[in-house]
Design a protein around this motif. Sequence first.
Motif, PDB file in Angstrom:
ATOM      1  N   VAL A  15      68.009 -43.433 123.790  1.00 47.28           N
ATOM      2  CA  VAL A  15      67.757 -42.164 124.490  1.00 47.28           C
ATOM      3  C   VAL A  15      66.878 -42.368 125.720  1.00 47.28           C
ATOM      4  O   VAL A  15      66.499 -41.399 126.378  1.00 47.28           O
ATOM      5  CB  VAL A  15      67.096 -41.129 123.553  1.00 47.28           C
ATOM      6  CG1 VAL A  15      68.044 -40.746 122.435  1.00 47.28           C
ATOM      7  CG2 VAL A  15      65.777 -41.643 122.996  1.00 47.28           C
ATOM      8  N   ASP A  16      66.571 -43.607 126.037  1.00 48.31           N
ATOM      9  CA  ASP A  16      65.672 -43.922 127.150  1.00 48.31           C
ATOM     10  C   ASP A  16      66.470 -44.111 128.435  1.00 48.31           C
ATOM     11  O   ASP A  16      66.667 -45.228 128.924  1.00 48.31           O
ATOM     12  CB  ASP A  16      64.870 -45.177 126.810  1.00 48.31           C
ATOM     13  CG  ASP A  16      63.765 -45.453 127.825  1.00 48.31           C
ATOM     14  OD1 ASP A  16      63.535 -44.595 128.704  1.00 48.31           O
ATOM     15  OD2 ASP A  16      63.135 -46.521 127.742  1.00 48.31           O
ATOM     16  N   ARG A  17      66.932 -43.001 128.978  1.00 41.98           N
ATOM     17  CA  ARG A  17      67.664 -43.056 130.244  1.00 41.98           C
ATOM     18  C   ARG A  17      67.564 -41.706 130.935  1.00 41.98           C
ATOM     19  O   ARG A  17      67.426 -40.674 130.293  1.00 41.98           O
ATOM     20  CB  ARG A  17      69.116 -43.455 130.036  1.00 41.98           C
ATOM     21  CG  ARG A  17      69.932 -42.526 129.160  1.00 41.98           C
ATOM     22  CD  ARG A  17      71.360 -43.057 129.018  1.00 41.98           C
ATOM     23  NE  ARG A  17      72.204 -42.160 128.258  1.00 41.98           N
ATOM     24  CZ  ARG A  17      72.336 -42.183 126.951  1.00 41.98           C
ATOM     25  NH1 ARG A  17      71.651 -43.071 126.241  1.00 41.98           N
ATOM     26  NH2 ARG A  17      73.146 -41.341 126.334  1.00 41.98           N
ATOM     27  N   ALA A  18      67.662 -41.740 132.246  1.00 39.63           N
ATOM     28  CA  ALA A  18      67.442 -40.542 133.048  1.00 39.63           C
ATOM     29  C   ALA A  18      68.652 -39.610 133.023  1.00 39.63           C
ATOM     30  O   ALA A  18      69.801 -40.055 133.025  1.00 39.63           O
ATOM     31  CB  ALA A  18      67.120 -40.930 134.484  1.00 39.63           C
ATOM     32  N   THR A  19      68.349 -38.315 132.996  1.00 40.36           N
ATOM     33  CA  THR A  19      69.359 -37.275 133.142  1.00 40.36           C
ATOM     34  C   THR A  19      68.969 -36.406 134.330  1.00 40.36           C
ATOM     35  O   THR A  19      67.866 -35.856 134.361  1.00 40.36           O
ATOM     36  CB  THR A  19      69.440 -36.400 131.886  1.00 40.36           C
ATOM     37  OG1 THR A  19      69.886 -37.186 130.779  1.00 40.36           O
ATOM     38  CG2 THR A  19      70.412 -35.243 132.095  1.00 40.36           C
ATOM     39  N   THR A  73      62.843 -40.144 130.828  1.00 42.08           N
ATOM     40  CA  THR A  73      62.164 -41.440 130.968  1.00 42.08           C
ATOM     41  C   THR A  73      60.641 -41.333 130.975  1.00 42.08           C
ATOM     42  O   THR A  73      59.952 -42.329 131.153  1.00 42.08           O
ATOM     43  CB  THR A  73      62.594 -42.128 132.282  1.00 42.08           C
ATOM     44  OG1 THR A  73      62.244 -41.304 133.398  1.00 42.08           O
ATOM     45  CG2 THR A  73      64.096 -42.387 132.297  1.00 42.08           C
ATOM     46  N   TRP A  74      60.088 -40.149 130.767  1.00 36.02           N
ATOM     47  CA  TRP A  74      58.640 -39.943 130.892  1.00 36.02           C
ATOM     48  C   TRP A  74      57.890 -40.598 129.723  1.00 36.02           C
ATOM     49  O   TRP A  74      58.323 -40.541 128.585  1.00 36.02           O
ATOM     50  CB  TRP A  74      58.351 -38.450 130.939  1.00 36.02           C
ATOM     51  CG  TRP A  74      56.938 -38.075 131.298  1.00 36.02           C
ATOM     52  CD1 TRP A  74      56.002 -37.551 130.477  1.00 36.02           C
ATOM     53  CD2 TRP A  74      56.319 -38.177 132.585  1.00 36.02           C
ATOM     54  NE1 TRP A  74      54.826 -37.308 131.168  1.00 36.02           N
ATOM     55  CE2 TRP A  74      54.997 -37.687 132.461  1.00 36.02           C
ATOM     56  CE3 TRP A  74      56.754 -38.637 133.824  1.00 36.02           C
ATOM     57  CZ2 TRP A  74      54.113 -37.638 133.535  1.00 36.02           C
ATOM     58  CZ3 TRP A  74      55.870 -38.584 134.892  1.00 36.02           C
ATOM     59  CH2 TRP A  74      54.564 -38.092 134.741  1.00 36.02           C
ATOM     60  N   GLU A  97      66.339 -34.372 123.414  1.00 34.56           N
ATOM     61  CA  GLU A  97      67.175 -35.550 123.208  1.00 34.56           C
ATOM     62  C   GLU A  97      66.875 -36.721 124.132  1.00 34.56           C
ATOM     63  O   GLU A  97      67.720 -37.608 124.295  1.00 34.56           O
ATOM     64  CB  GLU A  97      68.650 -35.154 123.343  1.00 34.56           C
ATOM     65  CG  GLU A  97      69.145 -34.257 122.233  1.00 34.56           C
ATOM     66  CD  GLU A  97      69.058 -34.930 120.864  1.00 34.56           C
ATOM     67  OE1 GLU A  97      69.345 -36.137 120.767  1.00 34.56           O
ATOM     68  OE2 GLU A  97      68.664 -34.255 119.898  1.00 34.56           O
ATOM     69  N   GLY A  98      65.696 -36.766 124.716  1.00 32.75           N
ATOM     70  CA  GLY A  98      65.332 -37.886 125.577  1.00 32.75           C
ATOM     71  C   GLY A  98      64.277 -38.766 124.948  1.00 32.75           C
ATOM     72  O   GLY A  98      63.812 -38.531 123.826  1.00 32.75           O
ATOM     73  N   GLU A 126      61.284 -38.858 125.665  1.00 37.49           N
ATOM     74  CA  GLU A 126      60.041 -38.097 125.489  1.00 37.49           C
ATOM     75  C   GLU A 126      59.909 -37.574 124.054  1.00 37.49           C
ATOM     76  O   GLU A 126      58.849 -37.668 123.432  1.00 37.49           O
ATOM     77  CB  GLU A 126      59.976 -36.926 126.478  1.00 37.49           C
ATOM     78  CG  GLU A 126      60.012 -37.339 127.947  1.00 37.49           C
ATOM     79  CD  GLU A 126      61.415 -37.401 128.528  1.00 37.49           C
ATOM     80  OE1 GLU A 126      61.548 -37.519 129.755  1.00 37.49           O
ATOM     81  OE2 GLU A 126      62.385 -37.307 127.738  1.00 37.49           O
ATOM     82  N   MET A 127      60.996 -37.015 123.519  1.00 35.61           N
ATOM     83  CA  MET A 127      60.941 -36.513 122.150  1.00 35.61           C
ATOM     84  C   MET A 127      60.860 -37.659 121.154  1.00 35.61           C
ATOM     85  O   MET A 127      60.200 -37.541 120.102  1.00 35.61           O
ATOM     86  CB  MET A 127      62.151 -35.630 121.849  1.00 35.61           C
ATOM     87  CG  MET A 127      62.086 -34.954 120.478  1.00 35.61           C
ATOM     88  SD  MET A 127      60.600 -33.919 120.259  1.00 35.61           S
ATOM     89  CE  MET A 127      61.039 -32.482 121.241  1.00 35.61           C
ATOM     90  N   CYS A 128      61.499 -38.768 121.471  1.00 38.93           N
ATOM     91  CA  CYS A 128      61.426 -39.932 120.591  1.00 38.93           C
ATOM     92  C   CYS A 128      59.976 -40.428 120.490  1.00 38.93           C
ATOM     93  O   CYS A 128      59.481 -40.718 119.394  1.00 38.93           O
ATOM     94  CB  CYS A 128      62.329 -41.033 121.133  1.00 38.93           C
ATOM     95  SG  CYS A 128      62.682 -42.349 119.951  1.00 38.93           S
ATOM     96  N   VAL A 129      59.291 -40.512 121.611  1.00 39.65           N
ATOM     97  CA  VAL A 129      57.878 -40.892 121.618  1.00 39.65           C
ATOM     98  C   VAL A 129      57.058 -39.882 120.821  1.00 39.65           C
ATOM     99  O   VAL A 129      56.178 -40.244 120.032  1.00 39.65           O
ATOM    100  CB  VAL A 129      57.358 -40.987 123.069  1.00 39.65           C
ATOM    101  CG1 VAL A 129      55.840 -41.109 123.098  1.00 39.65           C
ATOM    102  CG2 VAL A 129      57.998 -42.179 123.781  1.00 39.65           C
ATOM    103  N   GLN A 130      57.346 -38.606 121.007  1.00 41.28           N
ATOM    104  CA  GLN A 130      56.612 -37.554 120.300  1.00 41.28           C
ATOM    105  C   GLN A 130      56.794 -37.658 118.788  1.00 41.28           C
ATOM    106  O   GLN A 130      55.836 -37.485 118.020  1.00 41.28           O
ATOM    107  CB  GLN A 130      57.047 -36.171 120.794  1.00 41.28           C
ATOM    108  CG  GLN A 130      56.682 -35.009 119.898  1.00 41.28           C
ATOM    109  CD  GLN A 130      55.203 -34.884 119.586  1.00 41.28           C
ATOM    110  OE1 GLN A 130      54.374 -35.444 120.293  1.00 41.28           O
ATOM    111  NE2 GLN A 130      54.873 -34.167 118.534  1.00 41.28           N
TER     112      GLN A 130
END
Length: 565
Positions: A241-245, A254-255, A316-317, A319-323
């Motif tokens: 999920v680590d890619r820009a939209t 990507t943040w 779904e980016g 950012e949420m995965c890190v969270q």
Amino acid sequence: MRFLSASLASLAMALAAAAPAMAKDAPGAAIAPSLAMPDVTEQVPQDAPKLIVAISVDQFSADLFAQYRQHFTKGFTRLLQGGVYAQGFQSHAATETCPGHSTLLTGVHPARTGITANSWYVPGIGRADKEVYCVEDESDPRSTPDVPVVSPKHLLAPTLGDLMKKANPRTINAAVSAKDRAAVMMSGHDTDAVYWIGEKGFTTFEGRRISKAAEAENAELTRRIAAGDGPLAVPGWCGRVDRATPIGNFTIGTWRFPATAGDYKSYVNGPRVDTATAEMAVRMVDELGMGKDAVPDVLSVSFSATDKVGHAFGTEGVEMCVQMNVLDEALGYLFDQLDARGIDYEVVLSADHGGFDAPERQQLRGNPDAVRIDSALGAKALAAAVSQDTGVTVPNGPLLYGAGEAGSIWLSAELTGEQKAKVIPALVARLKANPQIAAVYTQDQIMQWPEPKGHPQDWTMEQKVRASFVPGRSGEVQMLTVRGVVPGKAAPFKVASHGSPWDYDRRVPMLFWRKGMTGFEQPNPVETVDIAPTLAATVGLSAPAGTWDGRCLDIDATEADSCRR
């Protein structure tokens, strides 16, 4: 189950007119409004937990839980060994923070808690801003929706902590969250300590002193914010999920949440605030002596960062995965600290609502129905169209309030009965003609509907709306958008939202855990209003029939029944 009975309706009217008597100037003093509560008794079983830990993860949908449960290694690992209800429901249509939190420990739907939304409009109120925030005392001239004088006055139902304190005043009822509305809705009226993040750190009700525990956590926050911090670590399992939209002229996906030295907002509006919330919860346990005697206590902890991240970057980016990783660590810290203190505690974790990803990314992933709301559904555009259709205008202020993101529409207090008779049909016709609208209802229609029954996943749109409709607070007209419509315009750090009647906003996990319990997975649909009666049974609290809309869940997976102790 039932909705507003005659006695509860009387209670609602009395509470709406009465402001709470504010606390003494001392930490731990209780706010004690004139809240009529059911007669309860408490016979604490010998094996009852000494501490109930009620956790809410703001915007933690059942979809997020399913997506990330395989990656959890800290706090969630423990919860997954307990009772797992993957199909929990915030059953109502108004899937926002304040209504959702109001159900978690009251055991009743928003129609009975009185909390129809995060805020509502009162067109006839005697102040320029007609909006009323769900936990403000709008009768205080200093209060505004953005800078409220915080109060539980609008909550019309007692929480589990309220009832336990009524049964035994030695019960400690405390709460902490980054959000005032989350902490207030979960703790209720009779509280010993309630904290949320303010402009300079954790704060509490006006008239209460900040305790030494809060001072210590604020000092630590001040130190960390002054020092700043680099980007947060990205677990290896976040790679896909680590890619820009792209969204317009900016991107999401990507943040890493760098915290600029001295920038308070960059610290508290991201994952780090969940860490601070867990730390503050532990400090409160120590300061208040929670879980130390035979009288069970209640600690409510609402983690807010999942919601902040979801709104800012979508669900779904990276950012949420890190969270999700930070949240898991925060839960692990909380549980480890309680273990280290030898406290016998029982945990429930759920959420106030779910969430939906940014429609631009949804479209890239095969969902052509995901779109942003039509600007024609905003209050100004609808008012202009209705005035054009009817010739009705008002000299002061707008013709109507709400619409758009709100879903509720309130009419100007200046309208006569004759004018309303023109405006409401014209408004309904305009809404029904828009392809983004799934249903439109008026207050007169809604109040004739029976109470919702049956499994919440099978509820009709009408049942969902009825469960969160509060006459006098909800708008005279309710507009429900079709599946996939996301309210609000896209802007940096504001790309997604929630509040729809669809299951991606209604479905939330419900997890119960206590040391030694036999774990199980239960796919049957349950409701968040089932939490309060379930926890009440474990501490031996008995309440009259009709106290709760929910039912007790048997969370003992043996031949014993935790609802019949």
